[in-house]
Design a protein around this motif. Sequence first.
Motif: not given
Length: 333
Positions: A255-260, A297-301
């Motif tokens: 649904p959005g950036p992958v949370p890391l 916006n590929e990841f959300s740290i």
Amino acid sequence: MYVDDLLIASPDLSWVAAFKKGLHQRFGIKDIGPVRFIIGVRVTRNRATRTLTLCQEAYIQGMIDRFGMHDCNTESTPLPTGWTPNPSGCTSAALDSTDRELYKSLIGSLLYASMISRPDISTAVSMLCRVMAAPKLIHLKAAKRVMRYLKGTIGMGITYSGCSQPSTDPLSATYRDLRGYSDADWASSGATEQFRSTSGYLFTLHGGPISWRSALQSGAPALSSQESEYIALNEAGKEALPLRGLLAELGFPSPGPVPLMEDNTAAISLTDEFFSSKRGKHISLKYHWIRWQTAANEFSICHVPTRDQRADILTKNLPPADFLRHRTALLTS
């Protein structure tokens, strides 16, 4: 051509029936119904509770039988707290040719379990793999300890579950989309392995781990914990993209950036494309890939407390209380 195992998955049962019919007409396959056991893994599905569990109990029991460890005592953790494969001043005797072959066979068997359904032994097995060329008695004893641990936890496995009201907060226990954890243990290998750090990542989906890794970082040793954690984030990011792509191909786009999840605030600051630090100027350009992907916006740290950093179990041999807390979050019995 002979094929032992084949799994077919589709949301369309009519397509599955037609596909199986086509295979049978060409290859003469035998349809044994819904999957219950495949490549050493028992698959248990509970439709009432909407759960699916993967367990290697039979495979592990086979290992215990093969290596003659039926009567051994069990252990609460795979290896002692802080255990390393190359301690300074180690005077342990080298193994003879017979025991070297035994060690290789034992590690190979443990490696399969660690890759399929037992992330709790990944750190121990990764460390023991590093001395495969010249194992010593201390390493054979450690490998047998891992076996004793598995004997005591033989029924544990990974459970995936549905959720009627999944959370959109990646820090929530009811978050069901793809989520990653990244961690590192700075300069953990010691002088014999150039003080290289250990990286660990773990990805979960629907409450259970789907991908994990524990490994020494390559190249020159990191100069700080910030740098080692930043390098580990890159490794996690490189795993996240193909996982997300696979899920999208299967019809489950993120649904959005992958949370890391990361517990080192200094490493998180380096992922900001406008952040500059004297301690980070020397870091190789290739490791700034995570910064650009985050900006795209590929990841959300996301910062996560160390207590809840599930990848911590993949970087070092933890004290029993910490190990059991993370294991409880990853595996079920």
